[in-house]
Structure formats: C-alpha cells, structure tokens
Design an enzyme around this catalytic site. Structure first.
Site, mmCIF file in Angstrom:
data_model
loop_
_atom_site.group_PDB
_atom_site.id
_atom_site.type_symbol
_atom_site.label_atom_id
_atom_site.label_comp_id
_atom_site.label_asym_id
_atom_site.label_seq_id
_atom_site.Cartn_x
_atom_site.Cartn_y
_atom_site.Cartn_z
ATOM 1 N N HIS B 145 0.844 -1.197 0.000
ATOM 2 C CA HIS B 145 0.000 0.000 0.000
ATOM 3 C C HIS B 145 0.883 1.251 0.000
ATOM 4 O O HIS B 145 0.642 2.189 -0.765
ATOM 5 C CB HIS B 145 -0.911 -0.033 1.234
ATOM 6 N N GLU B 146 1.911 1.256 0.821
ATOM 7 C CA GLU B 146 2.784 2.433 0.908
ATOM 8 C C GLU B 146 3.596 2.614 -0.373
ATOM 9 O O GLU B 146 3.758 3.724 -0.866
ATOM 10 C CB GLU B 146 3.717 2.321 2.119
ATOM 11 N N HIS B 149 1.571 4.242 -2.948
ATOM 12 C CA HIS B 149 1.538 5.702 -2.813
ATOM 13 C C HIS B 149 2.754 6.310 -3.516
ATOM 14 O O HIS B 149 2.679 7.390 -4.078
ATOM 15 C CB HIS B 149 1.551 6.110 -1.342
ATOM 16 N N GLU B 230 -6.677 6.605 -1.169
ATOM 17 C CA GLU B 230 -6.484 5.464 -0.283
ATOM 18 C C GLU B 230 -7.047 4.188 -0.920
ATOM 19 O O GLU B 230 -6.408 3.140 -0.897
ATOM 20 C CB GLU B 230 -7.160 5.697 1.069
#
Lengths: 186, 424
Positions: B145-146, B149, B230
């Site tokens: 997930h990071e 980003h 998100e």
C-alpha cells in the site's frame, strides 16, 4: 514548389515517427532485459542460500539423506539451465524439492526453534518472494514489448530491425506456483 | 496509469494555489485587525512570504520535516531483516528505480506511511508496534500500500499537504494566542476615531472566525482529495501482492488497536495507512476522516474475486456501494482498460511465526532508542541505556561484574547523528 515542400514535410514527419517508434522499441527491449537480469540476481541468491540452509539443517536431520540429495541435484540443474524455458522447468523442480524439505522439517521441532535456521529461512522465503515478484514484473514488461512488436504501425519497424517477441517466464502448473506451505502452529 | 500521475501533479498545483489563496485571505484580515485600514498590505505580504517559504521548504525537505515530526528513525537491515526484505520485495514488484529509505517509529501503536518527493527519494515508515502485530503477509500488504503511494506519486502531494496544513494550523494558533497578549491593545488606543475602531472590530471578528475556520477548511479540502487515493493505493497494493487477504487482515488489526500514535498530529494524520488519531470503535466507521472507513476498505478487499486487476477492485467497490455511489469510479479509465487477467495468489504462503513478540517489540524500541544489550554469562540479557555514565555494572541475577561496551554505545549514538546529517 508547394507540393515539393509538402512532400519534404511529409518525409521529415515520417522519419521522425520512425525514429520515435524505433527508440521506444529499444527502450522496451531494454526494460525486458533489465527485469530478466533482476530475476537472475534473485535466482542466483537462492542458489547461494540453499547450501546455508542445508548446512544448518544437517546437524538436526541426520536421517534425511535423500531429501538433501534431491535438493542438491535440483539446485545444480537449476544453476546450469540456460534458456528461459529451461530455467522455468529447473526452478519448478527445485521448488518441489524445497517444499518436500520443509514438510520434513516439521518433524524436527528443535530445528524449527533454531535462530540461525529461522534467519536463513526468512532470507529464503524473501528470496522466493523476490523471484515471484521479479517474474511478475518481467512478464508485465514482456507483455508491453510483445504488444508493441505485434501492433501496427510499430510492427513494421520491428520486422525491419528484427525485434523478436520475448518469452514469458511461466511456471509449469498452478500447484507449483504456490510457495510450499508449512504450518508452524501445530 | 500515466494520467493518474498527471492528475496527482495537477492536484498538487491546485492545492498549492488554494492553500496560498487562503493564507493570503487570512493575512488580509489579520493585517486589518492588527494594523488598521492599511494593515492588509503588510498582512498580505507577510502571508505571501510565508506561502513562498512554506512551499519551497515543503518541496525540498517536506519529507525530512514529516519524518522528524513523527520521530521516525532510519534503520539498517540488521535491526529488522524481515522489514527490509519485504520492502525490497515490493520495490521489485513495483519496479521502483531505487530502494526506498526505511524508517521505524519507536511506538507501540501499529501504523505506517510513506513520504518523499519522487520515487527516487522516497521513504517508507512503519511503527515498531506494526512489526510486532502483523505477520509476514500482512506486513507485505501494508508495505505494498505504501509503495503504491510512491508509484502513484501520492507522496509529494501528501507530504506537501501535511506541511502546509501544519503551518496553517500553527499560524492561526499563534494568532489566536496573540489576542490574549496585547493584540487588542493597539485597537483600543486607536478607538478615539469611533468609525475606524468599529471597522477594526469587525475585521478582528472576521479574522478570528477565519483563524478558527482555516484549519478546518484546509483539513476538509485535504480529506476530500485524499479519500480516493487510499482506495486506489489499496487497489494497486493488491495488484502488487496478488493477495487481498494480507492487506485486509492487516487493516483489521491496525483498526482494532486502541492505542493512539503519540507522535502523530492533525497535520500528519492524513499520511498514515489508517488514521492514527481516532479511538477504537470510531476508527472502523468514521465518515469524515481523511481515510475512507476502514471497515469498508476491508469489505472491498475481502469481496475481490477472480483477479488482482484494477477492474476487479472496481467491481468489488461498486458491488459494495450498490445504489449509493455505484457510478463513482475510483480507478482512472486507463487502469480499467488494462484487462489482462491477473491470478490471485492462494492463501497459505509460508509463515514464519515470531516468538515472544511482546519482548521483541520492547527490544526493538530499545534498540531504536540507542540501548545496548549485554549478555551475561549466566544467560541474563541486560539492557543498557545510552546515557549511562559508569564503566561497570553488576549482573542483577548472578552478581558478576560486567564491563560496559562504551565504544559500542558511542558508535550507536553517532549512527543516528550521521543519519541526520545525510538526511539534511
């Protein structure tokens, strides 16, 4: 005069498009090669780690000669494999041997508690994941490259300069795709 | 996903201008309130200057500021090999040009964020508590997930907003506080001319109102833009790991935690994978937070079936939002068009269990706080704080006299220093 200028303009335009297509083909091919190199680095790392694991385990697993032998054999075969297809096959065999090994490890609780073994196992798990992810990335790059080679108008440039489609790195069957499952909770 | 990156860049510019305008507005009224009718020139020029400096600072060292605010410490692979391995796995999967810098926050609350300017200068930050709570697959989901980003170019925007939001909150705080200390005195001395005084009073009221509203408005703006990303980062994460359950159960564990992350604040809250400031029950359902409700994210992840494509995520999202927001597309068109089937990985990857994890967590936090561990021959592990000034210590269990490895303590202390130098 006017027609001549338009013609020259068109020719220049075509040449520019041509150069653009050629360059993007080269770029995509380099990406494919680069991501293949990444897989290779990780495969090599796994081949380097396996003797470590075997060394750590040997002290605990005195009666598992055949397991160790099959790992060693699969490893040396994998190391000598050359083409993409050959490598995929050899690595599948190695995967099989490793999953058998980890099944046997289940019978040796002391080994499973050994700090060195856990450290090597973490490295090996990670390397296997890295291989899987590098393969995933490689196949993506191959898809982009092959699409470009087969689609109009870049296919014209591709045939002129002999760009060949690349081979996907696929493991043979769905069961081999999975990393061997070892349940430590029991 | 090129258009997504473009959109993010455009949003960063919109935010940059929007925040600038609101700062100018605030400057106008504060200037009027403090210095009378011509005060707006001074107020606005100060605001403009602040805006320029803030933007430059947040562009060039926003990541360093955010990292310092959250007390994150850069770590080497020896401190947590598994974390490094997982970050490297995701680096490979996402085809990042360089390995992100890895930081750990010595806090027991589980959470994580990413920051940086571009993929070449990115950092991934996790808390010590996260490392203790999650198993390998879950950690992989969070890191994916990071890293998403980073590849979606969210990090610049998020870091930028955190810094600007932080400074707006800070400035209006200063203004409101200054009212207590003689801010009003100037106006009272001028109140001889009645009309001017009245106008100033009105200006003052507006300024106060704005100062109170500005942080809230800024936060709302920030929330509005960050919710979608998100979801998108979740979708991209699944595309990387091909294992939705990992991220889903990680989110569940993070949301179930009722410990607040101490170093997080209003400004940095939006960076984290799950809002670090909300108490237990709320965290699962909160509607107006930076992040979409965690429960919803988990539900979407769990209902993904058939593949790890962006289209698969969109389908799961739409079916969950049936009726209300069915037509909202969270994935940009080019993502949906990418219809190549991506197989999901089956559950049951090899898991390495952690032993006595609470003790491990304490040791990790001590390591980050520069403690040195000394193994006594009787088997006891003695933790030595970095500011201990004596040369010897007697083992509390067996009474042996042990020498303190001063050189090691020194080296560890200088490690962080060297680190700060390279970050600056």
């Amino acid at each position: 005069m006017g027609i001549l200028l338009i013609l020259i303009g068109l020719i220049i335009l075509f040449v520019l498009i041509f150069i653009g297509i050629y360059n993007s083909l080269v770029q995509l091919r380099n990406r494919v090669r680069n991501s293949w190199a990444q897989i290779d680095v990780q495969l090599k790392r796994r081949h380097d780690l396996i003797p470590n694991l075997v060394e750590t385990a040997k002290g605990y697993m005195k009666h598992e000669r055949t397991t160790f032998e099959s790992i060693t054999k699969a490893r040396s075969e994998a190391m000598s494999a050359q083409s993409v297809g050959e490598k995929a096959r050899a690595e599948s065999n190695l995967n099989g041997a490793m999953s058998k090994f980890f099944l046997v490890v289940e019978n040796y609780p002391e080994l499973k508690a050994n700090q060195n073994f856990l450290a090597v196992q973490e490295e090996l798990t990670s390397t296997e994941n890295k291989i899987a992810f590098a393969r995933q990335n490689y196949n993506d790059q191959v898809l982009f490259f092959n699409n470009k080679i087969q689609m109009f108008p870049s296919n014209i440039v591709a045939t002129m300069f002999n760009f060949k489609t690349s081979e996907y790195f696929e493991l043979e069957s769905a069961t081999e795709r999975e990393v061997p499952k070892v349940d430590f909770t029991s | 996903m090129w258009e997504l990156i473009q959109t993010n860049r455009r949003r960063s510019i919109v935010l940059f201008i929007g925040m600038g305008l609101s700062l100018l507005l605030l400057g106008f009224f504060i200037g009027e309130a403090f210095w009378g009718s011509d005060g707006w020139i001074a107020g606005m020029s100060i605001a403009f200057l602040i805006w320029l400096i803030m933007s430059a600072v947040s562009y060039f060292s926003g990541d360093a500021i955010v990292l310092a605010m959250s007390h994150a410490k850069r770590v080497t692979p020896e401190i947590h090999p598994r974390l490094f391995n997982v970050v490297e796995e995701m680096k490979i999967a996402a085809n990042l040009p360089t390995m992100p810098k890895v930081y750990i926050i010595p806090d027991i609350a589980p959470n994580a964020f990413a920051t940086g300017r571009n993929p070449e200068t990115s950092s991934v930050v996790v808390t010590a508590g996260l490392l203790e709570k999650l198993d390998r697959d879950e950690l992989q989901g969070v890191i994916a997930h990071e890293v998403s980003h980073i590849t979606n170019r969210d990090i610049l925007f998020m870091t930028f907003s955190a810094v600007i939001l932080g400074s707006i909150v800070f400035l209006s705080h200063i203004f409101l506080r200054s009212l207590w200390f003689g801010g009003g005195r100037r106006s009272s001395s001028r109140s001889s001319s009645k009309g001017g005084g009245q106008l100033q009073l009105i200006m003052m009221l507006i300024a106060i109102l704005l100062a109170v509203l500005a942080p809230i408005m800024a936060q709302l703006l920030y929330f509005a833009i960050s919710r979608k990303r998100e979801y998108l980062a979740d979708a991209s994460a699944i595309r990387l790991t091909r294992y939705p359950e990992g991220l889903a159960s990680a989110l569940e564990k993070i949301a179930a935690s009722d410990i607040n992350l101490e170093s997080a604040n209003k400004a940095t809250a939006g960076l984290f994978i799950v809002n670090p400031l909300i108490k237990k029950g709320q965290r699962l359902t909160a509607l107006t937070s930076t992040h979409p409700p965690v429960l919803e994210r988990i539900k979407i992840l769990r209902s993904i079936a058939g593949g790890a494509n962006y289209a698969d995520y969109q389908r799961a999202y739409s079916s969950l939002k049936q009726g209300t927001e069915t037509r909202t597309s969270i994935i940009p068109p080019s993502g949906i068009q990418d219809t190549k089937k991506i197989e999901l990985t089956k559950p049951g990857k090899r898991e390495i269990t952690a032993e006595s994890s609470r003790r491990k967590l304490d040791d990790l936090i001590r390591t980050l706080n520069d403690f040195v561990f000394l193994q006594c021959t009787c088997g006891l592990k003695i933790k030595i704080p970095p500011d201990l000034k004596v040369n010897n210590i007697s083992c509390p269990r067996c009474g042996r006299i042990l020498e303190i490895p001063l050189s090691q303590l020194q080296r560890i202390k200088s490690r962080w220093k060297a680190d700060k130098a390279t970050n600056a």
